[in-house]
Design an enzyme around this catalytic site. Sequence first.
Site, PDB file in Angstrom:
ATOM      1  N   HIS A 531      20.651  54.702  61.635  1.00  0.00           N
ATOM      2  CA  HIS A 531      20.502  53.477  60.858  1.00  0.00           C
ATOM      3  C   HIS A 531      19.337  52.634  61.357  1.00  0.00           C
ATOM      4  O   HIS A 531      18.310  52.513  60.691  1.00  0.00           O
ATOM      5  CB  HIS A 531      21.807  52.679  60.901  1.00  0.00           C
ATOM      6  CG  HIS A 531      21.787  51.455  60.043  1.00  0.00           C
ATOM      7  ND1 HIS A 531      22.677  50.418  60.203  1.00  0.00           N
ATOM      8  CD2 HIS A 531      20.987  51.081  59.007  1.00  0.00           C
ATOM      9  CE1 HIS A 531      22.426  49.473  59.306  1.00  0.00           C
ATOM     10  NE2 HIS A 531      21.401  49.856  58.583  1.00  0.00           N
ATOM     11  N   HIS A 536      15.266  51.112  59.616  1.00  0.00           N
ATOM     12  CA  HIS A 536      14.743  49.763  59.841  1.00  0.00           C
ATOM     13  C   HIS A 536      13.476  49.770  60.697  1.00  0.00           C
ATOM     14  O   HIS A 536      12.433  49.231  60.303  1.00  0.00           O
ATOM     15  CB  HIS A 536      15.801  48.897  60.523  1.00  0.00           C
ATOM     16  CG  HIS A 536      16.899  48.446  59.626  1.00  0.00           C
ATOM     17  ND1 HIS A 536      16.945  47.188  59.073  1.00  0.00           N
ATOM     18  CD2 HIS A 536      18.013  49.090  59.184  1.00  0.00           C
ATOM     19  CE1 HIS A 536      18.030  47.064  58.335  1.00  0.00           C
ATOM     20  NE2 HIS A 536      18.703  48.217  58.385  1.00  0.00           N
ATOM     21  N   HIS A 722      18.381  54.894  53.780  1.00  0.00           N
ATOM     22  CA  HIS A 722      19.041  53.681  54.259  1.00  0.00           C
ATOM     23  C   HIS A 722      20.365  53.455  53.538  1.00  0.00           C
ATOM     24  O   HIS A 722      21.374  53.105  54.170  1.00  0.00           O
ATOM     25  CB  HIS A 722      18.135  52.463  54.091  1.00  0.00           C
ATOM     26  CG  HIS A 722      18.798  51.193  54.531  1.00  0.00           C
ATOM     27  ND1 HIS A 722      19.337  50.288  53.648  1.00  0.00           N
ATOM     28  CD2 HIS A 722      19.041  50.696  55.768  1.00  0.00           C
ATOM     29  CE1 HIS A 722      19.871  49.284  54.320  1.00  0.00           C
ATOM     30  NE2 HIS A 722      19.708  49.504  55.606  1.00  0.00           N
ATOM     31  N   ASN A 726      24.028  52.861  55.386  1.00  0.00           N
ATOM     32  CA  ASN A 726      24.353  51.436  55.493  1.00  0.00           C
ATOM     33  C   ASN A 726      25.566  51.024  54.663  1.00  0.00           C
ATOM     34  O   ASN A 726      26.494  50.414  55.172  1.00  0.00           O
ATOM     35  CB  ASN A 726      23.165  50.573  55.086  1.00  0.00           C
ATOM     36  CG  ASN A 726      23.461  49.095  55.257  1.00  0.00           C
ATOM     37  OD1 ASN A 726      23.466  48.585  56.381  1.00  0.00           O
ATOM     38  ND2 ASN A 726      23.721  48.398  54.168  1.00  0.00           N
ATOM     39  N   ILE A 870      19.092  44.581  53.878  1.00  0.00           N
ATOM     40  CA  ILE A 870      20.216  44.056  54.628  1.00  0.00           C
ATOM     41  C   ILE A 870      20.563  45.045  55.736  1.00  0.00           C
ATOM     42  O   ILE A 870      20.215  46.222  55.642  1.00  0.00           O
ATOM     43  CB  ILE A 870      21.448  43.799  53.732  1.00  0.00           C
ATOM     44  CG1 ILE A 870      22.513  42.987  54.473  1.00  0.00           C
ATOM     45  CG2 ILE A 870      22.015  45.112  53.237  1.00  0.00           C
ATOM     46  CD1 ILE A 870      22.088  41.595  54.819  1.00  0.00           C
TER      47      ILE A 870
END
Length: 870
Positions: A531, A536, A722, A726, A870
């Site tokens: 993750h 990110h 993602h 997530n 997010i």
Amino acid sequence: MILGGVINAAGNVVNGITGGGKNKSQKIKGNVVLMKKNLLDFNALASSAIDNVFELLGQEVTLQLISADTPDSANGNGGKLGKAAPLEKWNLTLTSPLASDSTYGVSFEWDEQFGTPGAIIVRNKHSAEFYLKSITLEDVPRAGRIHFVCNSWVYPDYQYKKPRIFFTNKTYLPHEMPATLIKHRQEELEVLRGDGKTQLKTGDRVYDYATYNDLGNPDLSSSLARPVLGGSTEHPYPRRGRTSRPPTRSDPSSESRLYIPGTFSTYVPRDEQFGHLKTSDFIAYNLKVLVQNIIPAFEAFVNLTPNEFDSFKQVDDLYLNGIQLPTDALNKLTSNVPLPMLKEIFRTDGQQLLKFPVPKVIEDRSKPTAWRTDEEFAREMLAGLNPLVIRLLKDFPPTSKLDPEVYGNQNSTITKEDIEYNLDGLIVEEALSSNKLFILDHHDTMMPFLRRINNTSAKTHASRTLLFLRGDGTLKPVAIELSVPHPDGDKFGAVSKVYTPAEHGIDGSIWQFAKAFVAVNDEGHHQLVSHWLNTHAVLEPFVIATNRQLSVVHPIYKLLHPHYRDTMTINAMARELLINAGGVIEMTFSTGKYSMELSSEVYKSWNFLEQALPNDLKKRGIAIDDENSEHGLRLLIKDYPFAVDGLKIWFAIEKWVRDYCSFYYKSDEMVQQDPELQAWWKELKEVGHGDLKDQPWWPKMQTREELIESCTIIIWIASALHASVNFGQYTYAGYGPNRPTISRRLMPEKGSPEYAEIEKNPEKAFFRTMASQLQTLIGISVVEVLSKHASDEVYLGQRDSPDWMTDSTPLAALEDFQKRLVDIEQEIIKMNNDKTLRNRVGPVNVPYTLLHPNGDVGLAGKGIPNSISI
């Protein structure tokens, strides 16, 4: 009388001479859509009052057209400038107390010599910023309608060294740019790059790089010092956005952490911030409220209780019945957090704060313990939160890649006798040759950190899990190996013990413990690697380099920009609240203060090309080349929901990117001769991912194929990859026992008091071993916030403006992409209803929807947003 002229539909003379014999300029009407700083902002009322005075003094918002055709030596051979025109009736338009759009008129003087507008200068003479969405010119002679997509905060003019400039929605490669606009294109990129030195402040638009040297807080405590990640061979890392904060007093290599409770104080380029996104802003606020206010309330709560769960029923009560919060803790909390906010986060009436939504993994109350089955344990490696680690076992017993000179013998101790009785009649060699054995391997990643981790309050193991592929397409675990470093030193290797499946008695309880230790490792790897690192962190350099080197009118900028929305802000927020020293991750994961250091170690082997899903699956031995299969790939686990759905999404993205890029780049030479594209890729490799710049796998960016593959990978990471790791967090990890994040005791040995405790009360022993009550409450709360879709989410295939470009061929290709995504949605629904595909739903009755392209607001568990927002 009118000589030699024509009259357009509005009755204006175009290219005409009136009876007076003079050229007459005409008016071009336009509409400007913007959002004023809303009244909920504490500065807004004062700003509005000042703006009224400025309006009376003639200070206003003005727009000035720049010609795409006619040069002007007075403008440095840039385009000829039109006369500045003010927005009409600024103060006659009421500002909504909520963020909302307002439309204003504007009238420009225009004459034949000006030519066609190609850009526009916007000057804000008011005291507050506003969010400029678009400018549209109607009935422009010889051009018709001209649209400017702006989507940018415009601050008071005095804050800018160069005026704010916006280009039309046309797309230009550098050599195609009208000569009159080249100067403006270059100047805008210079502004976005900054000078690398100036102190950055709110409202700035500078994109620059820094290392991860802001995670620690050594000025507050030496225990909060953390190594700098990035810029060294010991701790390599992708770069993050520069914030220009001063160094700490105690460590000049570390950046200070200016932190103001209740605010978001980390610099992010203004257009990357959440500010114009109402729901994303709200979700971010929830996260801040959680860390700053609710965690202290949790601490107050557990201090007045036994501080531990004793049974699964007590955990279930968090969702089904709620737990009363002590009055003192509730009063303290509600004095800082408005009750409506508490209701949004926890659905509380002020009395039952701790009542969470029921996670889908336990939602089917007819099978409340289905999550504990071996089939579900294995299924989640294919369709759960972290379906990215399982791989084909090629050698038995499994071997380690750790340096034996440092770590001794780290090879597996699992024997044939441990597993052959459970291979449905096969011997190990037959299972290997028929591609029936798989492994979830968290040994080499964890082992180098275990000695340090186990000297903290956390106690855990490195793990290997072997699985057998059954005839019905499901996996069954056949052995779990748990290891710790040798007590005499690393060079003596590992001390390992093998556990095999059991259902009843103490052996059944020990087997459940072994699976929980595997889940602790897998959850840590999920959050820190699959993750955080692999989506990110690795994407942020792409965001920065794209804004620094590719003009907004460049086709590749237009292709990639939607996939960057809000990423820098959520990453900055993570550095402030989640991955920082003493933050949520360190509080709730076994890796503790070594969490980010572990992700740095994994980054050493990161490979950009291996982020492509087909390459990843082939590397893990899950897929093989097969010209007779769809897209030339055959999955060795046919019912692998992440891979099946992911490949559909991957190849849909790849076709869209291919169609798009092929329109603008007709040859490899065009790729090679594009200076902006080459500067972008060079900076990305040498600066953004500079610690890996010498790796041979980087595409050279010399061919169209390299461009297509690179852009496909970027979009895949930002969107589908993602989404897959997530938005299912609450579904699976929202129920702590299913995905514990931390263990506080090692696996007990026979004859120990801990072993006797398991024999006497296995549920109580489980909760004394895994996450504490406080850690569980924090973990549930965080993943709930992070798993929500915003109401203004922009999903894969969508654009936030229909006027994002003018070229018909790419627009048609986007329509084809959208239609393919709709088809994929239907295919996913059909597969989830196919009872023969047992991994699609599993014992817990949770359909795999994480790669369903469209989603719903909140805890939907489905939907692929364009970006990591997010």
